[in-house]
Design an enzyme around this catalytic site. Sequence first.
Site, PDB file in Angstrom:
ATOM      1  N   CYS A 123      -0.974   6.370  10.578  1.00 24.98           N
ATOM      2  CA  CYS A 123       0.369   5.729  10.909  1.00 24.98           C
ATOM      3  C   CYS A 123       0.069   4.151  11.469  1.00 24.98           C
ATOM      4  O   CYS A 123      -1.037   4.583  11.947  1.00 24.98           O
ATOM      5  CB  CYS A 123       0.871   6.099  11.814  1.00 24.98           C
ATOM      6  SG  CYS A 123       1.769   7.592  10.854  1.00 24.98           S
ATOM      7  N   LEU A 143      10.255   6.734  18.748  1.00 21.40           N
ATOM      8  CA  LEU A 143      10.697   6.631  19.771  1.00 21.40           C
ATOM      9  C   LEU A 143       9.828   5.944  20.897  1.00 21.40           C
ATOM     10  O   LEU A 143      10.038   4.890  21.314  1.00 21.40           O
ATOM     11  CB  LEU A 143      10.882   8.014  20.394  1.00 21.40           C
ATOM     12  CG  LEU A 143      12.395   7.882  22.060  1.00 21.40           C
ATOM     13  CD1 LEU A 143      13.742   7.321  21.735  1.00 21.40           C
ATOM     14  CD2 LEU A 143      12.450   8.779  23.069  1.00 21.40           C
ATOM     15  N   CYS A 152       6.492  -4.010  15.877  1.00 21.29           N
ATOM     16  CA  CYS A 152       5.910  -3.280  17.180  1.00 21.29           C
ATOM     17  C   CYS A 152       4.950  -3.917  17.682  1.00 21.29           C
ATOM     18  O   CYS A 152       3.740  -4.390  16.302  1.00 21.29           O
ATOM     19  CB  CYS A 152       6.090  -2.058  16.897  1.00 21.29           C
ATOM     20  SG  CYS A 152       7.260  -1.289  15.955  1.00 21.29           S
ATOM     21  N   GLU A 208       1.076  -1.488   0.208  1.00 16.62           N
ATOM     22  CA  GLU A 208      -0.224  -0.258   0.489  1.00 16.62           C
ATOM     23  C   GLU A 208       1.127   1.092   0.110  1.00 16.62           C
ATOM     24  O   GLU A 208       1.949   1.288   0.520  1.00 16.62           O
ATOM     25  CB  GLU A 208      -0.787  -0.085   1.275  1.00 16.62           C
ATOM     26  CG  GLU A 208      -1.910  -1.427   1.598  1.00 16.62           C
ATOM     27  CD  GLU A 208      -2.399  -1.338   1.762  1.00 16.62           C
ATOM     28  OE1 GLU A 208      -4.498  -1.456   2.122  1.00 16.62           O
ATOM     29  OE2 GLU A 208      -2.982  -0.298   3.556  1.00 16.62           O
ATOM     30  N   CYS A 213       1.496  -2.233  16.478  1.00 14.76           N
ATOM     31  CA  CYS A 213       1.196  -1.544  14.064  1.00 14.76           C
ATOM     32  C   CYS A 213       0.747  -2.710  13.816  1.00 14.76           C
ATOM     33  O   CYS A 213       1.397  -3.405  13.634  1.00 14.76           O
ATOM     34  CB  CYS A 213       2.915  -1.231  13.862  1.00 14.76           C
ATOM     35  SG  CYS A 213       2.693  -0.937  11.823  1.00 14.76           S
TER      36      CYS A 213
HETATM   37  N1  SAH Z   1       8.909   1.343  10.309  1.00 15.84           N
HETATM   38  C1  SAH Z   1       9.505   3.002  10.002  1.00 15.84           C
HETATM   39  C2  SAH Z   1       8.818   3.749   9.395  1.00 15.84           C
HETATM   40  C3  SAH Z   1       6.993   3.890   9.940  1.00 15.84           C
HETATM   41  S1  SAH Z   1       6.331   4.917  10.142  1.00 15.84           S
HETATM   42  C4  SAH Z   1       9.245   2.836  11.829  1.00 15.84           C
HETATM   43  O1  SAH Z   1       9.364   2.696  12.306  1.00 15.84           O
HETATM   44  O2  SAH Z   1       9.786   4.555  11.741  1.00 15.84           O
HETATM   45  C5  SAH Z   1       5.275   4.811  11.179  1.00 15.84           C
HETATM   46  C6  SAH Z   1       5.179   5.491  12.492  1.00 15.84           C
HETATM   47  O3  SAH Z   1       3.662   5.462  12.529  1.00 15.84           O
HETATM   48  C7  SAH Z   1       6.090   5.465  13.127  1.00 15.84           C
HETATM   49  O4  SAH Z   1       6.810   5.860  13.969  1.00 15.84           O
HETATM   50  C8  SAH Z   1       5.164   4.127  13.919  1.00 15.84           C
HETATM   51  O5  SAH Z   1       5.656   3.898  15.171  1.00 15.84           O
HETATM   52  C9  SAH Z   1       4.257   4.289  13.887  1.00 15.84           C
HETATM   53  N2  SAH Z   1       2.530   3.665  14.441  1.00 15.84           N
HETATM   54  C10 SAH Z   1       2.588   2.653  13.872  1.00 15.84           C
HETATM   55  N3  SAH Z   1       1.481   1.713  13.851  1.00 15.84           N
HETATM   56  C11 SAH Z   1       1.085   2.514  14.433  1.00 15.84           C
HETATM   57  C12 SAH Z   1      -0.552   3.010  15.624  1.00 15.84           C
HETATM   58  N4  SAH Z   1      -1.487   1.713  15.601  1.00 15.84           N
HETATM   59  N5  SAH Z   1      -1.180   4.465  15.514  1.00 15.84           N
HETATM   60  C13 SAH Z   1      -0.150   5.554  16.014  1.00 15.84           C
HETATM   61  N6  SAH Z   1       1.172   5.312  15.306  1.00 15.84           N
HETATM   62  C14 SAH Z   1       1.531   4.277  14.467  1.00 15.84           C
END
Ligand code: SAH
Length: 367
Positions: free
Chosen positions: A353, A235, A133, A109, A136
């Site tokens: 996100c 972070l 994570c 996507e 996610c």
């Molecule tokens: N893998 C990379 C790029 C992803 S960026 C990274 O981890 O940075 C997408 C952002 O959305 C990251 O900060 C991730 O931690 C956050 N994210 C993932 N799942 C989410 C959720 N359910 N709600 C809010 N933020 C989320």
Amino acid sequence: MIKRPEKKPIKDFQLPNFDRPSIYTLNLDELEALAVEWGEERYRGAQIFEWLYIHRVDQFEEMLNLPKDMRQRLSEMYSIAPLETVVRQESKDGTMKFLFRLRDGYTIETVLMRHDYGNSVCVTTQVGCRIGCSFCASTLGGLKRNLEAGEIVSQIVQIQKALDETGERVSSIVIMGIGEPFENYNQMMKFLRIVNHDDGLNIGARHITVSTSGIVPRIYDFAEEDIQINFAVSLHAADNDIRTRLMPINKAYDIEKLMDALKYYQQETGRRITFEYGLFGGVNDQPEHARELSELISGLKCHVNLIPVNHVPERNYVRTTRDDIFTFLETLNECGVNATLRREQGTDIDAACGQLRAKESKEETGE
Ligand code: SAH
């Protein structure tokens, strides 16, 4: 003066091995070298580059100023269609989500976001993700494979073509789609240089942001690149126990190791770092967490982007209340931290996100 640890080799694992590689994986130098190798003039490489990124043709046949046999040979050796658009969905706020099918059947996507300052594309770098994570969606099925540079470039080209219908352009890119970009480091860097090239799409480095979950050895490498794009780090906690619970990668690269690498990055580049901090109800969203965060990052030139958790059905994190979100933001500001709340876009089409997913089924045709 901070010194970097010894360089760790980069393993580009699980790249696909197609009979006809994507033409978008070749940078300008490689296209020129290819022309020479085929006994043609060097400038033919630049002509191909222009057809791909300025005229954005769909077929080699359309590259009219190339000799016919060269066009023929290109179509036998390379693919100009590494992605097929399966679904194009539009959200109430104008956000668009594209589902693309790759040549081996996997789907990914990509999201187009509309801002008052322009059109931003959120690109995917891997089919799935192995970072795990706990909040996610992208990591739910594990990692299938890395994308080759051309499959990442092609996401931008496809969306630019959609925008061509209304005379608009892709003005910025965030590498925040599916996958961990620093686990596909070489292909990601190659992608960056191709879309940044001023004879092509010419998307300025200042308009590109890469986000990592904190792959420490690659942060040291990234600090030494000669392209200075914006840098964001997920972070989500200033405490190792909480961070490990949210992001198991913290076991390999804990907060101390991460901060050392970020200090090195800042020493080498002088650039500001963005911290992404997801607010997970009852986990990391209280004023004491904000104070802990401000202490941790106090020596760095940085900015905090707060992301209230987006709903993922398989995950049971709950949203922080509105009041608590603003209290968190104010606490950071009072501690002298520059922080903002991320504007939500595309939640109604699961394009926000952490909601993007790679779909495994090779038969799948969409939602
Ligand atoms: N893998 C990379 C790029 C992803 S960026 C990274 O981890 O940075 C997408 C952002 O959305 C990251 O900060 C991730 O931690 C956050 N994210 C993932 N799942 C989410 C959720 N359910 N709600 C809010 N933020 C989320």
